[in-house]
Design an enzyme around this catalytic site. Structure first.
Site, mmCIF file in Angstrom:
data_model
loop_
_atom_site.group_PDB
_atom_site.id
_atom_site.type_symbol
_atom_site.label_atom_id
_atom_site.label_comp_id
_atom_site.label_asym_id
_atom_site.label_seq_id
_atom_site.Cartn_x
_atom_site.Cartn_y
_atom_site.Cartn_z
ATOM 1 C CB SER A 1 -8.413 -6.799 10.290
ATOM 2 O OG SER A 1 -8.047 -5.513 9.833
ATOM 3 C CE LYS B 1 -3.876 -1.913 2.727
ATOM 4 N NZ LYS B 1 -4.950 -2.011 1.744
ATOM 5 N N GLY C 1 -10.927 -2.642 8.562
ATOM 6 C CA GLY C 1 -10.578 -2.886 9.953
ATOM 7 C C GLY C 1 -11.771 -2.998 10.878
ATOM 8 N NE ARG D 1 -27.685 -5.247 -1.893
ATOM 9 C CZ ARG D 1 -28.223 -6.265 -2.583
ATOM 10 N NH1 ARG D 1 -28.531 -6.114 -3.866
ATOM 11 N NH2 ARG D 1 -28.462 -7.412 -1.989
#
Lengths: 294, 185
Positions: A236, A81, A153, A165
Site C-alpha cells: 500500500s 496473489k 496494509g 531479525r
C-alpha cells in the site's frame, strides 16, 4: 530437451529480482507508473492491502481481466496473489501466465491446515514467513522465494523488522550448533531436517528473501536491505501516498543505494505525505494478517 | 554493476576463480576496475538507475578505451545498439539488435544443454529466464552459440554477451573465457 519449471528456473527469476522493488498495483496505469519508476516487478491486485483491511469480508484472487490488463501494460514480470491453500486459484493464475504467484496471507485463507503443494506447478511461488521454521516449511512445499510477512496494509515497518531479525537470528544460532543437535532443532522449529541442515551448513536461506509488510518510505526500504533482505515488496505504501511516482522512484533508488546515507538523504526529500500508518497494538488479534497460515 | 539483479552470483563465480571484484553503483566505483560485468536483472530497472548517475556516458568512454565487458541476459539488452519495440535507453556498445522476453513469460523459461564450441566439447547448461534473443548482429560480431537457430551468445572485440545465466550454474567456463579476453588485452 529444454526443461521448463525446474528448481533452477524458478529460483533463478527470484535471483534476478534481487536488489529491486516489487510494487502492488491495481490498474494498468499504476503498473506503468511502477515500471517507469524502476520497479523490477509488479503485483497485480484488485485492492491494495490497506483497502482489503478496511473493507473486511473475504478477500480472494483478483479478477483475471484485471491481471491480464496489467500483464499487457508492462514488460516487467507480473505477480499475482492466491489465497493460502487455494490450489485452484493458483492453477488459474498459472494458466493466465503470471510470472510468480504469491500465496498470500493478505487474502483470506482457503485452507487452515495445508498450504499449496507448490512443487506441482511450473510457475514459481513466493510465500511469507515470520521465522525460520515457517520459511523452511514453505520452501519444503516448493516456494522458490520467501518474504517477511510483516503486517500488511499498515505502513508500519515494525513487524517486518521483527520477522527479518527473527530469521537472521535463528540462522546464526543454527550455524553454531554441532551437527548432532540439528535434528532436535528441526523438531523444535517444525521444519524439514534436510533444509535445516542445509541452512546450518551454508549460513543462509536456500532461496531469495525479500522484505514485505509495512514498508512505506525510502528509509524503511534501506533499513530492510541493511538488515540483510535481498529486495523489497511495497504494498500500500506507494499508491496510498500523496505522490506515488516520486515515492516509487525514491524507494527504488533507496533499495539500490541502501548503504549510502548521502543518496538516502537526497531521495527522501519532498515526497509528500506517506500513507497513513497503523499502530500494530490497535489491530485486533483476529485481524492480524501475519497470523494466517502456519 | 550492482544496481540491481544477480550481481552477487557473478562475484561468487569470480571469487571461485581467484579474481577479486567490487560493486559498481556510482561513477566513483568505476575507478581502478579492469573489466565490468553487467548482470541479469530487470533491464528497465537497471537502465533507469544507470541514467541517475550518468553512468551511460562514463561506461561508454571506458569501453571505447578498451574496458572488457561481459553482459548476461539483461546485461546483453543494455549492451545492444537496438532494442526492438522499445524506447529503453541502453549503452549501445555492441552492434546487436535484441528482442526482450523473446521466449515468453516465466512459465516458458527453461534450461538446456547448449553446445558452445569456444568453451570446449562438453555442452554448457544454459539457464534462460524470461530471456531476450539476439535478432541481429553486425559484421564485427562473432556468434558463439545458437539455440534453435537463435543467437544466444556473441563476442565483439572484448565485449562478451550471453542471453542466458552462466552465474546460476557451477560451470566456470564462460567466466574463464571472459577472463582470457582480459589477458589478451
Amino acid at each position: 530437451m529444454a526443461e521448463k519449471g525446474t528448481w533452477t528456473v524458478k529460483t533463478g527469476l527470484a535471483e534476478m529480482l534481487k536488489g529491486g522493488v516489487i510494487m502492488d498495483v491495481t490498474t494498468p496505469e499504476q503498473a506503468k507508473i511502477a515500471e517507469e519508476a524502476g520497479a523490477c516487478a509488479v503485483m497485480a491486485l484488485e485492492r491494495v492491502p490497506a483497502d482489503i483491511r478496511a473493507a473486511g469480508g473475504v478477500a480472494r484472487m483478483a479478477d483475471p481481466t484485471v491481471i491480464i490488463k496489467i500483464m499487457e501494460a508492462v514488460t516487467i514480470p507480473v505477480m499475482a496473489k492466491a489465497r493460502i491453500g487455494h490450489f485452484v486459484e493458483a492453477q488459474i493464475l498459472q494458466e493466465l501466465g503470471v510470472d510468480y504467484i504469491d500465496e498470500s496471507e493478505v487474502l483470506t485463507p482457503a485452507d487452515e491446515q495445508h498450504h499449496i503443494n507448490k512443487h506441482t506447478f511450473n510457475v514459481p511461488f513466493v510465500c511469507g514467513a515470520r521465522n525460520l521454521g515457517e520459511a523452511l516449511r514453505r520452501i519444503g512445499e516448493g516456494a522458490a522465494m520467501i518474504r517477511t510477512k510483516g503486517e500488511p496494509g499498515t505502513g508500519n515497518v515494525v513487524e517486518a523488522v521483527r520477522h527479518m531479525r527473527m530469521v537472521a537470528g535463528e540462522i546464526r544460532r543454527l550455524v553454531n550448533l554441532p551437527e548432532e543437535e540439528i535434528m532436535a532443532a528441526a523438531k523444535e522449529m517444525r521444519a524439514p531436517y534436510d533444509l535445516v541442515l542445509k541452512v546450518a551448513r551454508e549460513g543462509k536461506l536456500p532461496v531469495v528473501n525479500f522484505a514485505a509488510g509495512g514498508i512505506a518510505t525510502p528509509a524503511d526500504a534501506a533499513m530492510m536491505m541493511q538488515l540483510g533482505c535481498d529486495g523489497i515488496f511495497v504494498g500500500s505504501g506507494i499508491f496510498k501516498s500523496e505522490n506515488a511516482p516520486a515515492r516509487a522512484r525514491a524507494i527504488v533508488a533507496a533499495t539500490t543505494h541502501y548503504n549510502d546515507p548521502s543518496v538516502l538523504a537526497e531521495v527522501s526529500k519532498n515526497l509528500g505525505t506517506a500513507m497513513p500508518g497503523l499502530e500494530i497494538a490497535t489491530i485486533l488479534p483476529e485481524q492480524r494478517m501475519q497470523d494466517r497460515g502456519w | 554493476m550492482a544496481l540491481q539483479g544477480a550481481f552477487r552470483e557473478h562475484q561468487i563465480m569470480l571469487a571461485g576463480l581467484g579474481v577479486s571484484s567490487a560493486q559498481v553503483r556510482k561513477p566513483a566505483d568505476l575507478h581502478n576496475i579492469d573489466a565490468l560485468i553487467i548482470p541479469g536483472g530487470e533491464s528497465t530497472t537497471i537502465s533507469i538507475l544507470l541514467a541517475d548517475y550518468e553512468l551511460f556516458d562514463r561506461i561508454g568512454l571506458l569501453v571505447e578505451k578498451g574496458l572488457p565487458v561481459l553482459g548476461t541476459c539483461a546485461g546483453t539488452i543494455l549492451l545492444a545498439k537496438e532494442i526492438e519495440d522499445s524506447t529503453l535507453p541502453s549503452l549501445g556498445l555492441m552492434d546487436l539488435k535484441v528482442r526482450r522476453n523473446a521466449f515468453g513469460r516465466q512459465v516458458d523459461s527453461f534450461e538446456e544443454d547448449l553446445p558452445i564450441p569456444v568453451l570446449g566439447e562438453e555442452p554448457f547448461r544454459a539457464v534462460f529466464i524470461r530471456a531476450p534473443q539476439i535478432t541481429g548482429a553486425g559484421q564485427d560480431v562473432e556468434v558463439l552459440a545458437r539455440y534453435n537457430s537463435k543467437i544466444v551468445m556473441v563476442r565483439q572485440n572484448k565485449m562478451l554477451a550471453a542471453t542466458f545465466h552462466p552465474e546460476l550454474t557451477a560451470d566456470q567456463r564462460l567466466h574463464k573465457y571472459f577472463l582470457e579476453l582480459l589477458k589478451a588485452s
